[in-house]
Design an enzyme around this catalytic site. Structure first.
Site, PDB file in Angstrom:
ATOM      1  N   ALA A   1       0.777  -1.243   0.000  1.00  0.00           N
ATOM      2  CA  ALA A   1       0.000   0.000   0.000  1.00  0.00           C
ATOM      3  C   ALA A   1       0.809   1.294   0.000  1.00  0.00           C
ATOM      4  CB  ALA A   1      -0.928   0.001   1.205  1.00  0.00           C
TER       5      ALA A   1
ATOM      6  N   CYS B   1       2.509  -0.780 -12.490  1.00  0.00           N
ATOM      7  CA  CYS B   1       2.790   0.346 -13.392  1.00  0.00           C
ATOM      8  C   CYS B   1       3.866  -0.117 -14.383  1.00  0.00           C
ATOM      9  CB  CYS B   1       3.175   1.614 -12.646  1.00  0.00           C
ATOM     10  SG  CYS B   1       4.465   1.395 -11.441  1.00  0.00           S
TER      11      CYS B   1
HETATM   12  C1  LIG Z   1       3.876  -0.232  -6.429  1.00  0.00           C
HETATM   13  S1  LIG Z   1       4.302   0.138  -4.799  1.00  0.00           S
HETATM   14  C2  LIG Z   1       2.716   0.425  -4.080  1.00  0.00           C
HETATM   15  C3  LIG Z   1       2.137   1.775  -4.350  1.00  0.00           C
HETATM   16  C4  LIG Z   1       0.866   2.014  -3.537  1.00  0.00           C
HETATM   17  N1  LIG Z   1      -0.119   0.982  -3.760  1.00  0.00           N
HETATM   18  C5  LIG Z   1       0.238   3.365  -3.801  1.00  0.00           C
HETATM   19  O1  LIG Z   1      -0.707   3.459  -4.583  1.00  0.00           O
HETATM   20  O2  LIG Z   1       0.691   4.363  -3.209  1.00  0.00           O
HETATM   21  C6  LIG Z   1       4.690  -1.440  -4.168  1.00  0.00           C
HETATM   22  C7  LIG Z   1       4.894  -1.487  -2.666  1.00  0.00           C
HETATM   23  O3  LIG Z   1       5.020  -2.856  -2.304  1.00  0.00           O
HETATM   24  C8  LIG Z   1       5.816  -2.936  -1.159  1.00  0.00           C
HETATM   25  N2  LIG Z   1       6.191  -4.356  -1.004  1.00  0.00           N
HETATM   26  C9  LIG Z   1       7.140  -5.045  -1.670  1.00  0.00           C
HETATM   27  N3  LIG Z   1       7.147  -6.328  -1.268  1.00  0.00           N
HETATM   28  C10 LIG Z   1       6.165  -6.453  -0.341  1.00  0.00           C
HETATM   29  C11 LIG Z   1       5.686  -7.523   0.449  1.00  0.00           C
HETATM   30  N4  LIG Z   1       6.220  -8.749   0.358  1.00  0.00           N
HETATM   31  N5  LIG Z   1       4.689  -7.291   1.320  1.00  0.00           N
HETATM   32  C12 LIG Z   1       4.148  -6.055   1.433  1.00  0.00           C
HETATM   33  N6  LIG Z   1       4.572  -4.995   0.709  1.00  0.00           N
HETATM   34  C13 LIG Z   1       5.556  -5.196  -0.162  1.00  0.00           C
HETATM   35  C14 LIG Z   1       6.918  -1.957  -1.446  1.00  0.00           C
HETATM   36  O4  LIG Z   1       7.542  -1.536  -0.249  1.00  0.00           O
HETATM   37  C15 LIG Z   1       6.163  -0.830  -2.157  1.00  0.00           C
HETATM   38  O5  LIG Z   1       5.817   0.176  -1.225  1.00  0.00           O
END
Ligand SMILES: C[S@@+](CC[C@H](N)C(=O)[O-])C[C@H]1O[C@@H](n2cnc3c(N)ncnc32)[C@H](O)[C@@H]1O
Length: 451
Positions: free
Chosen positions: A266, A387
């Site tokens: 998130a 994205c």
């Molecule tokens: C594409 S970004 C999310 C953007 C967000 N949904 C927004 O709209 O602001 C992906 C996110 O996934 C998190 N992430 C990566 N691996 C993860 C995991 N195993 N569990 C939870 N979060 C994770 C990252 O830290 C990053 O903040």
């Protein structure tokens, strides 16, 4: 006065060089490094714009600049510090009409001394003067013999990106890779708990920014704003900055008042907050992220906007939580991805993302999908988004998931999403920058069948 102007010219290039070095030598993110470098730098508005342009143009055209330099250098494998000075010089000589070639060269020579390489001033001078002389007769790779190399150079992308995009999109790859986003605008939407569309329009009318209604509910495109995150209405939570694809993912969730929602990845919370507003501040959204410092960003956004139905938590979405099985009305997996949908706005992605990193991300995305789908109630919704523009992360990832999980099916996008986007779908909706005027973004809405 004249001397002061030339010193300002040096200061702008010095700052651009610093950012280019941080990105190419230390793996920094260009946008963050540039923001930090421009903070309290004391440069004029025009010089700040020059720093941004030189930094982004050099990074965006790095492959072409290196190719050009390799033709006028006896030993192209030179020291990385000198190479970056030469790249900055080549960018000005080959891509800028407004900068005299002699000024570009002289300042680069001066930067050699500043970086502790006075002994390389002559080499730098010789190479850049050679480039000035030969710039109209530089050879190009033979498109017949090596079409991939020729095309990758034409669009200044690594060969593997060209191949992948061509395999995925055929002839359309040219339009996708040729597109450059020169619009320095933003997409804004009101905080739905505080303002309706009319109220937001009135708020925007008080601003000096250029604005036009976007073709998404509530959203406006604006440009001409210097630092929007310091605007008083932003700080007091009257509106948010959110990209078009990100808004569409929230609309695809079709959240309703009182629901239980899980946003698995998130941070920084853009989608969580929009969904929380669409739910009128009711129900509950669990907003997970694996990184503590990023969960704090969600908390800060929720606080700025006055949203009390969000529960930010540090959680690894890859770990199964059996206690949550079949408890959620809707789950959003906005997965970690290559980000290549932002390639024209963030050219450093072309340097950072590799075939190996995409392979790792694709495996991570598949694992996350398999894990988090368990939390969806019968009849509930699962939205997967990235994205990215690569089918491996998007359409193919979703098709593979649906093949592994016959208990899920793809469903129609809700009619809060403009018809134009609902009609564009095959497996999921793929947005492309050149065509849709927003970042390359993918989303698919799925439903757990009733038992
Ligand atoms: C594409 S970004 C999310 C953007 C967000 N949904 C927004 O709209 O602001 C992906 C996110 O996934 C998190 N992430 C990566 N691996 C993860 C995991 N195993 N569990 C939870 N979060 C994770 C990252 O830290 C990053 O903040």
């Amino acid at each position: 006065m004249k001397e002061q102007k030339s010193m300002e010219g040096i200061a702008a290039r010095r700052t651009a060089l610093k950012v280019i070095r941080q990105v190419t030598e230390e793996g920094a993110y260009a946008a963050l490094a540039l923001d930090a470098a421009l903070k309290n730098c004391g440069l004029s508005g025009a010089d700040r714009r020059l720093v941004s342009r030189l930094t982004y143009d050099t990074l965006d055209h790095l492959i072409q600049l290196d190719w050009a330099l390799s033709q006028v250098m006896a030993k192209p494998d030179t020291d990385i510090k000198l190479k970056n000075i030469l790249r900055l010089g080549a960018c000005q000589i080959l891509l800028e009409d407004r900068i005299p070639e002699s000024a570009a060269t002289n300042i680069c020579v001066q930067l050699c001394t500043e970086l502790g390489m006075p002994g390389l001033k002559g080499v730098c001078n010789g190479i850049l003067r050679n480039l000035v002389r030969k710039k109209d007769e530089l050879a190009k790779p033979d498109a017949e013999k090596d079409p991939v190399k020729a095309a990758a150079l034409k669009y200044s992308v690594p060969e593997w990106i060209y191949k992948r995009v061509y395999d995925d999109y055929g002839e359309e790859a040219e339009k996708i890779l040729a597109f450059r986003n020169h619009d320095e605008g933003w997409m804004l939407r009101p905080n739905l708990l505080k303002l309706d569309d009319t109220g937001f329009e009135q708020l925007l009318a008080r601003k000096v920014w250029k604005k036009e209604k976007a073709d998404l509910p509530h959203a406006w495109r604006i440009s001409g704003a210097m630092d929007i995150s310091r605007d008083a209405d932003y700080l007091s939570g009257n509106y948010s900055i959110q990209s078009g694809g990100s808004m569409l993912a929230c609309l695809a969730m079709n959240v309703k008042r009182g629901q239980q929602i899980l946003d698995c990845c998130a941070a920084p919370g853009g989608k969580t907050c929009y969904m929380a507003e669409l739910m009128g501040g009711t129900g509950r959204i669990q907003a997970w992220d694996i990184h503590d410092h990023r969960v704090k960003l969600i908390e800060a956004q929720a606080q700025r906007l006055g949203l009390e139905n969000i529960r930010p938590m540090v959680r690894d979405a890859a770990k199964k939580r059996e206690d949550l099985y079949r408890t959620m009305d809707a789950v959003l997996l906005d997965a970690p991805c290559s980000g290549l949908g932002f390639m024209s706005q963030k050219p450093d992605l072309k340097l950072r993302v590799t075939e190996d990193s995409v392979r790792g991300l694709t495996e991570l995305q598949a694992g996350l999908l398999d894990t988090v789908c368990e939390y969806v109630k019968p009849g509930g919704t699962l939205v997967y988004s990235t994205c990215s523009i690569l089918k491996e992360e998007n359409e193919k990832q979703a098709a593979d998931f649906l093949a592994r999980h016959p208990e899920f099916e793809e469903t129609e996008l809700p009619d809060t999403i403009p018809e134009k986007y609902r009609r564009m779908r095959k497996t999921g909706l793929q947005l492309l920058e050149y065509r849709d005027g927003m970042e390359g973004f993918y989303l698919i809405r799925m439903r757990r069948k009733n038992d």
